[in-house]
Design a protein around this motif. Structure first.
Motif, short mmCIF file in Angstrom:
data_model
loop_
_atom_site.label_atom_id
_atom_site.label_comp_id
_atom_site.label_asym_id
_atom_site.label_seq_id
_atom_site.Cartn_x
_atom_site.Cartn_y
_atom_site.Cartn_z
N ILE A 28 0.90 -1.28 -0.10
CA ILE A 28 -0.10 -0.05 0.12
C ILE A 28 0.85 1.32 -0.20
O ILE A 28 0.56 2.34 -0.63
CB ILE A 28 -1.02 0.00 1.02
CG1 ILE A 28 -1.98 -1.06 1.24
CG2 ILE A 28 -1.67 1.27 1.44
CD1 ILE A 28 -2.90 -1.26 2.23
N GLN A 29 1.88 1.26 0.65
CA GLN A 29 2.74 2.37 0.84
C GLN A 29 3.67 2.58 -0.24
O GLN A 29 3.73 4.09 -0.69
CB GLN A 29 3.59 2.33 2.23
CG GLN A 29 2.94 2.40 3.40
CD GLN A 29 3.78 2.67 4.58
OE1 GLN A 29 4.88 3.59 4.41
NE2 GLN A 29 3.64 1.97 5.57
N GLY A 32 1.55 -0.01 -4.55
CA GLY A 32 0.34 0.12 -5.13
C GLY A 32 -0.18 1.49 -6.04
O GLY A 32 0.86 2.34 -6.11
N ARG A 33 -0.98 1.50 -6.80
CA ARG A 33 -1.41 2.56 -7.73
C ARG A 33 -1.54 3.79 -6.84
O ARG A 33 -1.47 4.95 -7.35
CB ARG A 33 -2.62 2.06 -8.49
CG ARG A 33 -2.39 1.11 -9.33
CD ARG A 33 -3.20 1.04 -10.52
NE ARG A 33 -4.69 0.45 -9.65
CZ ARG A 33 -5.87 0.55 -10.54
NH1 ARG A 33 -5.95 0.87 -11.74
NH2 ARG A 33 -6.94 0.22 -9.87
N LYS A 34 -1.99 3.74 -5.53
CA LYS A 34 -2.11 5.05 -4.80
C LYS A 34 -1.17 5.17 -3.79
O LYS A 34 -1.20 5.84 -2.90
CB LYS A 34 -3.48 4.77 -4.10
CG LYS A 34 -4.68 4.87 -4.98
CD LYS A 34 -6.01 4.79 -4.46
CE LYS A 34 -7.04 5.09 -5.31
NZ LYS A 34 -8.53 4.89 -4.39
N SER A 35 0.11 4.49 -4.17
CA SER A 35 1.18 4.53 -3.08
C SER A 35 1.84 6.05 -3.09
O SER A 35 1.57 6.81 -4.09
CB SER A 35 2.19 3.57 -3.43
OG SER A 35 2.70 3.83 -4.69
N ARG A 36 2.84 6.34 -2.31
CA ARG A 36 3.69 7.37 -2.10
C ARG A 36 4.51 7.56 -3.49
O ARG A 36 4.67 8.78 -4.00
CB ARG A 36 4.32 7.75 -0.89
CG ARG A 36 3.36 7.66 0.20
CD ARG A 36 4.41 7.24 1.62
NE ARG A 36 5.63 8.26 1.78
CZ ARG A 36 6.41 7.97 2.64
NH1 ARG A 36 6.26 6.82 3.44
NH2 ARG A 36 7.59 8.76 2.83
N ALA A 38 3.74 6.23 -6.34
CA ALA A 38 3.07 6.61 -7.47
C ALA A 38 2.57 7.99 -7.63
O ALA A 38 2.57 8.83 -8.72
CB ALA A 38 1.74 5.87 -7.43
N SER A 39 2.62 8.82 -6.33
CA SER A 39 2.36 10.09 -6.32
C SER A 39 3.44 10.95 -6.81
O SER A 39 3.36 11.92 -7.54
CB SER A 39 2.10 10.66 -5.02
OG SER A 39 0.91 10.02 -4.38
N ASP A 42 3.57 11.13 -10.44
CA ASP A 42 2.42 12.04 -10.99
C ASP A 42 2.77 13.15 -11.00
O ASP A 42 2.66 14.15 -11.87
CB ASP A 42 1.21 11.87 -10.20
CG ASP A 42 0.45 10.59 -10.28
OD1 ASP A 42 0.59 9.93 -11.32
OD2 ASP A 42 -0.48 10.29 -9.39
#
Length: 341
Positions: A28-29, A32-36, A38-39, A42
């Protein structure tokens, strides 16, 4: 951006994964696609064009670091799960230790075996019962003090309102009534089952226990038939050297009534907490079926008579295996249960 990459890299390297839950936390951290991580990808579009290639390479290296650690952790726990191999020969005995029958089950089976050889069948009935079958048909008049001999669990209608005519049976005598209602004499049967009484739990008492009751109805049945039956049972269950005595007693559904004692097998008659220092232990209550009971179920008491008896399976088991605390039967302590086979 470079400072953020460095911080996350240090966190990935320091993250300790010791169980499957921590594998998921790591995903998750950092994966994952919403992990830090991944940010950060972006935010790459906001990096100046002249620095974008350098930052992108650093992010890819960080991504590979996180994914490699995650994949290794997954594989290690998957290997642990698959370490048990199905044997090629399925007939080989399992390494798991086999369980044993509960001591109450063993004694119940032995009791039924003894009475079966004396010609008794086995009957069963409901544990949630009406007042008629549990009390009235057994010669317990309404509001009679004899009803107080057994502290009863009554069923609530709802909102705390007690339903006086529905209860948890206090004895398996309800099965005797149902049997006599639907079967004509001769009747010879035993009735094992759970019963319930509102009593404080101690070494000698419990709110839930097990009984075996017996009934024999025919023409010209005598008190001697009753004594011979229970005498034979005691010798078969506890051994030929067992001493037996009968004492006068009172039960609403039998007349005359008696209680049957045997020498306490735990203390050999010297006195202990189970026999209340008397040296004798009651194992059964019995008597000749009261004519009113026969008439209540439509049996002609001028033609037929019979005897009935009842005993607690816990009491018999305590004596047979020399167990001094009734609570052991319901505590499910594996160390206690493994002693029986």
């Amino acid at each position: 951006m470079n400072e953020q990459i460095k911080v996350i890299q240090e966190e990935i390297e320091a993250f300790v994964i010791s169980n499957e839950s921590e594998v998921e936390q790591f995903r998750i951290q950092f994966v994952g696609r919403k992990s830090r991580l991944a940010s950060l990808f972006d935010g790459l579009k906001d990096v100046p064009a002249e620095n974008r290639r350098e930052v992108g390479q650093a992010l890819n290296q960080l991504k590979n670091l996180a994914e490699n650690k995650f994949n290794q952790a997954q594989e290690s726990f998957a290997d642990a799960k698959s370490s048990f191999e199905i044997p090629s020969d399925l007939t080989v005995s399992s390494p798991v230790q086999q369980g044993t029958l509960h001591p109450l089950t063993l004694v119940r089976s032995r009791i039924l075996e003894i009475f079966n050889r004396m010609g008794f069948s086995v009957s069963d009935g409901p544990e949630i019962e009406t007042d008629f079958y549990n009390f009235t048909a057994l010669n317990f008049p309404a509001n009679h003090p004899a009803r107080e001999m057994q502290d009863t669990f009554f069923i609530e209608k709802g909102a705390g309102e007690i339903q006086d005519d529905v209860l948890l049976r206090t004895h398996t005598s309800n099965v005797q009534i149902r049997l006599m209602q639907h079967q004509k004499p001769p009747i010879r049967s035993v009735m094992p089952g759970r019963v319930y009484r509102n009593e404080a739990i101690s070494a000698r008492a419990h709110c839930l226990f097990h009984q075996v009751e017996g009934l024999y109805v025919d023409e010209k049945v005598s008190f001697k038939d009753l004594k011979d039956t229970l005498y034979h049972f005691a010798k078969e269950m506890f051994g030929k050297d067992t001493k037996v005595r009968f004492r006068p007693s009172y039960f609403p559904f039998t007349e005359p009534s008696a209680e049957m004692d045997i020498t306490c097998l735990l203390c050999k008659g010297e006195g202990c907490n189970v026999c209340k220092q008397a040296g004798w232990v009651e194992i059964a209550g019995a008597g000749m079926v009261d004519p009113n009971v026969l008439e209540n179920v439509g049996i002609d008491s001028t033609k037929y008579n019979g005897f009935a008896f009842g005993m607690g399976i816990e009491r018999i088991t305590m004596l047979k295996y020399q167990i001094k605390d009734l609570r052991l039967f319901t505590e499910n302590d594996v160390r206690f249960l493994r002693q029986f086979n």
